[in-house]
Structure formats: C-alpha cells, structure tokens
Design an enzyme around this catalytic site. Sequence first.
Site, PDB file in Angstrom:
ATOM      1  N   ARG A 199      10.005  -5.199   2.360  1.00 46.66           N
ATOM      2  CA  ARG A 199       9.550  -4.339   3.453  1.00 46.66           C
ATOM      3  C   ARG A 199       8.088  -3.907   3.319  1.00 46.66           C
ATOM      4  O   ARG A 199       7.329  -3.945   4.290  1.00 46.66           O
ATOM      5  CB  ARG A 199      10.439  -3.084   3.560  1.00 46.66           C
ATOM      6  CG  ARG A 199      11.712  -3.316   4.332  1.00 46.66           C
ATOM      7  CD  ARG A 199      12.819  -2.452   3.807  1.00 46.66           C
ATOM      8  NE  ARG A 199      13.191  -2.920   2.477  1.00 46.66           N
ATOM      9  CZ  ARG A 199      14.171  -3.803   2.249  1.00 46.66           C
ATOM     10  NH1 ARG A 199      14.907  -4.223   3.235  1.00 46.66           N
ATOM     11  NH2 ARG A 199      14.428  -4.238   1.030  1.00 46.66           N
ATOM     12  N   THR A 200       7.688  -3.453   2.150  1.00 41.51           N
ATOM     13  CA  THR A 200       6.337  -2.885   2.043  1.00 41.51           C
ATOM     14  C   THR A 200       5.278  -3.948   2.337  1.00 41.51           C
ATOM     15  O   THR A 200       4.386  -3.746   3.152  1.00 41.51           O
ATOM     16  CB  THR A 200       6.128  -2.249   0.654  1.00 41.51           C
ATOM     17  OG1 THR A 200       7.168  -1.302   0.439  1.00 41.51           O
ATOM     18  CG2 THR A 200       4.777  -1.554   0.565  1.00 41.51           C
ATOM     19  N   LYS A 216      -2.384 -16.166 -16.437  1.00 38.08           N
ATOM     20  CA  LYS A 216      -3.428 -16.473 -17.433  1.00 38.08           C
ATOM     21  C   LYS A 216      -3.921 -15.263 -18.206  1.00 38.08           C
ATOM     22  O   LYS A 216      -4.842 -15.374 -19.015  1.00 38.08           O
ATOM     23  CB  LYS A 216      -4.628 -17.137 -16.737  1.00 38.08           C
ATOM     24  CG  LYS A 216      -4.269 -18.392 -15.957  1.00 38.08           C
ATOM     25  CD  LYS A 216      -5.503 -19.019 -15.336  1.00 38.08           C
ATOM     26  CE  LYS A 216      -5.136 -20.204 -14.479  1.00 38.08           C
ATOM     27  NZ  LYS A 216      -6.297 -20.767 -13.779  1.00 38.08           N
ATOM     28  N   ARG A 250       0.774  -3.330  -5.298  1.00 38.61           N
ATOM     29  CA  ARG A 250       1.988  -2.818  -5.982  1.00 38.61           C
ATOM     30  C   ARG A 250       1.951  -3.347  -7.404  1.00 38.61           C
ATOM     31  O   ARG A 250       1.689  -4.529  -7.638  1.00 38.61           O
ATOM     32  CB  ARG A 250       3.240  -3.325  -5.274  1.00 38.61           C
ATOM     33  CG  ARG A 250       4.501  -3.050  -6.080  1.00 38.61           C
ATOM     34  CD  ARG A 250       5.747  -3.315  -5.299  1.00 38.61           C
ATOM     35  NE  ARG A 250       5.939  -2.301  -4.265  1.00 38.61           N
ATOM     36  CZ  ARG A 250       7.029  -2.223  -3.503  1.00 38.61           C
ATOM     37  NH1 ARG A 250       8.001  -3.096  -3.656  1.00 38.61           N
ATOM     38  NH2 ARG A 250       7.138  -1.273  -2.591  1.00 38.61           N
ATOM     39  N   HIS A 258       4.766   6.313  -4.333  1.00 42.70           N
ATOM     40  CA  HIS A 258       4.792   5.322  -3.252  1.00 42.70           C
ATOM     41  C   HIS A 258       4.407   6.083  -1.971  1.00 42.70           C
ATOM     42  O   HIS A 258       5.250   6.364  -1.121  1.00 42.70           O
ATOM     43  CB  HIS A 258       6.202   4.736  -3.165  1.00 42.70           C
ATOM     44  CG  HIS A 258       6.325   3.487  -2.355  1.00 42.70           C
ATOM     45  ND1 HIS A 258       5.355   3.043  -1.493  1.00 42.70           N
ATOM     46  CD2 HIS A 258       7.351   2.584  -2.269  1.00 42.70           C
ATOM     47  CE1 HIS A 258       5.768   1.911  -0.927  1.00 42.70           C
ATOM     48  NE2 HIS A 258       6.975   1.621  -1.374  1.00 42.70           N
TER      49      HIS A 258
HETATM   50  C1  NCD Z   1      11.282   1.094  -2.821  1.00 41.90           C
HETATM   51  C2  NCD Z   1      10.275   0.822  -3.912  1.00 41.90           C
HETATM   52  O1  NCD Z   1       9.808  -0.297  -4.078  1.00 41.90           O
HETATM   53  O2  NCD Z   1       9.965   1.787  -4.590  1.00 41.90           O
HETATM   54  N1  NCD Z   1      11.349   0.098  -1.849  1.00 41.90           N
HETATM   55  C3  NCD Z   1      10.476   0.094  -0.809  1.00 41.90           C
HETATM   56  O3  NCD Z   1       9.277   0.084  -0.991  1.00 41.90           O
HETATM   57  N2  NCD Z   1      10.998   0.140   0.425  1.00 41.90           N
HETATM   58  C4  NCD Z   1      12.601   1.526  -3.316  1.00 41.90           C
HETATM   59  C5  NCD Z   1      13.361   0.647  -4.282  1.00 41.90           C
HETATM   60  O4  NCD Z   1      12.898  -0.407  -4.701  1.00 41.90           O
HETATM   61  O5  NCD Z   1      14.486   1.041  -4.618  1.00 41.90           O
END
Ligand code: NCD
Length: 315
Positions: free
Chosen positions: A65-66, A95, A116, A144
């Site tokens: 999703r993100t 590497k 991320r 997040h």
């Molecule tokens: C979350 C995350 O990556 O922190 N997911 C997201 O970004 N929608 C929650 C999770 O991974 O449980």
Amino acid sequence: MVPDSVLGARYMVELRNLISILDLEKKQIDHILDNAAKMEEVAVKRSKDLESKIMATLFFEPSTRTRLSFESAMLRLGGSVLGFAEAGTSSAGGKGETLADTIRTVERYADVIVMRHPLDGSARVAAEFSNIPVINAGSGSEEHPTQALLDLYSIKKLKGRLDGISISLCGDLKYGRTVHSLGMGLSHYDVTIKLAAPPSLRMKPAVIEQMKKAGVSVTEVDSVEEAVKDTDVVYMTRIQKERFPDPREYDKVSGRFSITAQDVSLMRDDAIILHPLPRVDELSAEVDSFPQAKYFDQVYNGVIVRMAILKMILS
Ligand code: NCD
C-alpha cells in the site's frame, strides 16, 4: 483534468522533510487534511501540477500500500516515478553501499525521496545527507507519519470530526510504527484513547508520555472486548513478527489478540474499524461484511493524503 485554479491555492505552510509526525504542528496537519479533501476531485480527474517532478521510492522493506499509493498519488498529479521495491536489487542491499551514498546518488535523479527502511533513525539520517526532501515511509518500529496522516484523514472523513472522538489502538503497540505516529498525531485533538495490547507488546512509555503531556486521556485495557466497547474507532494492528528478536516470543502472542464477528457485536453500530494492513490473523475475514469494517476505504485515502503531502512538499 482539473484546472490550475483548483490547485492554485498557495500552500501556507512549508515543509521540507516529513520524518516524524512530530515535525508537524497542528496547523500543518489540519492543512494537509483540508488539502487532502480537495485532492478527492483531483485524484479522479487527474492534473499536471507536478508534471516536471520526479519521485524516487527507496523501499528497503516490503510494502504494498505505501509504495503503490505514493506512486499512484504522484502519477495522478502528473509526476514521474522511479525506484526500487527490494533492497536486494540495489547496490545498498546487494553490494553493501552505505545509505549515505545511496541518498547522495538518488538525489541526483529525483526531486523527492520516499524511503522505507528497517532501522529506527534511518529516515532522519537520509534527510541529513539529502539535498532533496525526504519522506519517511516507515522507519523500523519507530514511525510511519504518512500512515498517521491518512488514518487521521480516514477518521475525519468517516466520523465527520477528530475532536471528541474516542479511539482504541489495539495489537502490537510496541513494535508497530503506525500506532506510534498515530498516537502522537491524535494528541493535537481532544480525543480519548484506549490502548489494548498483549502484556509484552504494550505501548512505549515515551509515546504514552507524549499523549498525556498533550492532555489526552489514555487508559490501558487488557482485552479486545474492553477495547471495542464504547468507542468510536477501533484501530487494529498486526503483530510485527519481523521485529521480534526471539521468534519464541512471537509464538507466545501470535493469534492471541484478534477481532472476531463476536467482538463486532459488542461495538456501537456507528463505530468504525480501521487497520493499516496487511492483516494476518488479528482481524478475521468474517468481520469484512460488517458495516463497521472500513479498512479498505482507508486504503484509498492513502492515495488522497499522499497527493496532498507531495503537493505540499514539492510546490
Ligand atoms: C504498516 C507498516 O508497514 O508499518 N503497513 C502499512 O504501511 N500500511 C503496518 C504493518 O506492516 O503491519
């Protein structure tokens, strides 16, 4: 295509990076939520507002999703996207290139970095080395912030307000980064918060402290039943298996903390259930057919809110 006049409104609040929800003052959060509402129309009609901009997505950890909602947001605003979805395909993973060198390279290819990374503090480090804005799309178990903004937007859209809301944050409150950012983001509003987690996964004291300092009423409860009763919003989260230093500790809590149809029957009729997703076994599929289940509506709000964030940072 939406005419420029719709998008022409000046962004009164400037923001360079978005690393922590604490980087935002309340007026900036409200500004993003208001602009997200305007993006509902733009998302459908599309615009060329960020036509000259390139967004790089650097995902050192899995994401559905993100990453995709950031890409969808950028494309709907006419911008371009590049990046990697797996550290192993980059020199950083394959590497041993440092994060600093990766950032120094990517800043020459793009106008904004969405990153991320599994390590706490990684987004802040990236921003320090970067000459272009950095947006934190999840840093370890720490934060997040863009998820918190889309969660706030979802609550406001579905319940009509943030002030006066009662919310239960449930599941893995120790390793779950979404609840850390959301708890601190909610602290700007007149909310009541219940925390419900297995004993080994309770919310970090620093986050509870932050919420209480802001004047929020915070109580901790032991069971899902107590969490779902008498509340406007139930925010469930996955137990973050990948963050447990000892897999046996995960086995002790796995499958023990979940919302079933039986729990939904204890909820108010007009309450809503949110979840950042992905879910494993903490939210039974039988819950999906209840009117309270709003987590897939929440997914779309990710596109809307990230359009507002990209517009704010790149304009
Ligand atoms: C979350 C995350 O990556 O922190 N997911 C997201 O970004 N929608 C929650 C999770 O991974 O449980």
